[in-house]
Write an enzyme that holds these catalytic residues in place. Structure first.
Site, mmCIF file in Angstrom:
data_model
loop_
_atom_site.group_PDB
_atom_site.id
_atom_site.type_symbol
_atom_site.label_atom_id
_atom_site.label_comp_id
_atom_site.label_asym_id
_atom_site.label_seq_id
_atom_site.Cartn_x
_atom_site.Cartn_y
_atom_site.Cartn_z
ATOM 1 N N GLN A 188 2.741 7.949 3.226
ATOM 2 C CA GLN A 188 2.795 9.119 2.358
ATOM 3 C C GLN A 188 3.567 10.285 2.963
ATOM 4 O O GLN A 188 3.738 11.314 2.305
ATOM 5 C CB GLN A 188 1.376 9.572 1.982
ATOM 6 C CG GLN A 188 0.649 8.598 1.062
ATOM 7 C CD GLN A 188 1.308 8.468 -0.299
ATOM 8 O OE1 GLN A 188 2.522 8.321 -0.406
ATOM 9 N NE2 GLN A 188 0.520 8.511 -1.354
ATOM 10 N N LEU A 215 3.934 0.876 18.536
ATOM 11 C CA LEU A 215 5.336 0.633 18.870
ATOM 12 C C LEU A 215 5.743 -0.813 18.602
ATOM 13 O O LEU A 215 6.676 -1.321 19.222
ATOM 14 C CB LEU A 215 5.565 0.966 20.354
ATOM 15 C CG LEU A 215 5.121 2.364 20.810
ATOM 16 C CD1 LEU A 215 5.181 2.476 22.318
ATOM 17 C CD2 LEU A 215 5.970 3.445 20.136
ATOM 18 N N ASP A 257 -3.307 -1.343 10.073
ATOM 19 C CA ASP A 257 -4.668 -1.035 9.642
ATOM 20 C C ASP A 257 -5.690 -1.751 10.518
ATOM 21 O O ASP A 257 -6.731 -1.183 10.869
ATOM 22 C CB ASP A 257 -4.862 -1.446 8.178
ATOM 23 C CG ASP A 257 -3.935 -0.693 7.236
ATOM 24 O OD1 ASP A 257 -3.550 0.446 7.559
ATOM 25 O OD2 ASP A 257 -3.586 -1.265 6.185
#
Length: 334
Positions: free
Chosen positions: A173, A224, A257
């Site tokens: 977002q 990363l 996630d």
């Protein structure tokens, strides 16, 4: 520790393209791109950043509270989440819009092209954290993950007003949030989660240098990719932990996630930042082996095997006592 996870809840439509997207991008013609990729496979899976993170936390023995908005098609999904330890009683069900959709195509180099349809997620801006906190007698942490932009701003401001610690995970977002909104999300966050590209976007959107952003957060956690994870705190040297090696890469959807779930579960149990990153990487290594972001099983034996292979026996033994709540052994939980 009671963690409220706010953000998107979606259905994922995942396709695979056997070639590489970059082979079909013509230099000098990128201002007029019109491409269609013939996919070899389609998987329809449960997803959404908040639901993915909550699923992982539930797998790891916590009882996260999911806060978001869905459509009337959520019933089966809700049962699935409840079966995996997620409290869904604070999920709002829209009467007019369907649950959000994430449509993503992955090529053989693990590059992805995706479109996200918000649907019912837009109604998340109407949700308040106060009733959630009241229901549990308080919250220990609110995670602000990708969501309707107005909802992200509201949940952040409400966390401050209620005195609840919050973590910022603006992720995808950042492309939609105005600079003032990004500054509001970052300022005062106990933790800021980004990947390497999003870290640059945070600096660009806030107008603050890395040091100025660090002065405003407790810690900044940056994934990363294959190079691992970096965590930074103001006035301290950065710590970088290697990723857990993965022998088989099936689908990268939801890897970030899963890392966040592992990291937050570890910090909730008082583990060091290095150990927390290692557990996060171990959970991420599980999800990347499966199709979909909620098809993996974070059983203790699997995670400890990952930890031992990646970081050694001592690292696994440090974390092992904190995985006693993870009792299920092996198997696909889809």
């Amino acid at each position: 520790m009671r963690i409220a996870v706010t953000g998107s809840i979606a259905t994922d439509h995942l396709m695979t393209f056997p070639g590489c997207f970059t082979d079909h991008l013509v230099p000098g013609e990128l201002s007029n791109v019109s491409l269609s990729f013939l996919a070899d496979a389609l998987e329809v899976r449960r997803g959404g950043a908040a639901a993915n993170i909550a699923y992982g936390l539930g797998q790891l023995g916590l009882s996260p509270v999911l806060v978001g908005a869905v459509g009337p098609d959520f019933a089966d999904y809700q049962v699935h989440l409840k079966e995996h330890g997620v409290d869904t009683d604070s999920v709002h069900v829209s009467h007019t819009a369907q649950t959000a959709r994430f449509v993503c195509t992955t090529d053989r180099a693990q590059n992805q092209i995706a479109t996200f349809y918000a649907g019912a997620m837009a109604e998340a801006r109407t949700l308040s954290l106060a009733p959630v906190a009241e229901r549990f007698g308080g919250l220990d942490l609110v995670l602000i993950s990708p969501n309707d932009p107005e909802a992200m701003v509201r949940h952040t401001e409400e966390s401050r007003r209620l005195g609840i610690p919050f973590a910022a995970d603006p992720s995808q977002q950042l492309a939609r949030l105005e600079p003032d909104a990004v500054r509001g999300l970052v300022d005062g966050a106990g933790r800021l989660f980004t990947n390497a590209y999003e870290a640059a976007l945070v600096r660009e959107r806030t107008g603050w240098t890395s040091g100025q952003n660090l002065d405003r957060v407790g810690s900044w956690v940056t994934t990363l990719g294959a190079d691992g994870v970096r965590i930074e705190r103001a006035g301290e040297p950065a710590v970088t932990v290697p990723a857990a090696p993965v022998r088989e890469i099936t689908d990268p959807t939801g890897v970030g996630d899963a890392f966040r779930a592992g990291f937050l579960a570890a910090t909730a149990r008082g583990l060091t930042r290095t150990a927390s990153i290692r557990l996060g990487c171990s959970v991420a290594a599980e999800v990347i082996r499966t199709v979909g972001s909620q098809s993996y099983d974070a059983a203790a034996d699997r995670l400890l095997a990952n930890l031992t292979a990646a970081y050694g026996t001592d690292a696994a033994e440090e974390i092992a006592p904190h995985l006693v709540a993870v009792t299920r052994e092996g198997g696909d939980s889809s």
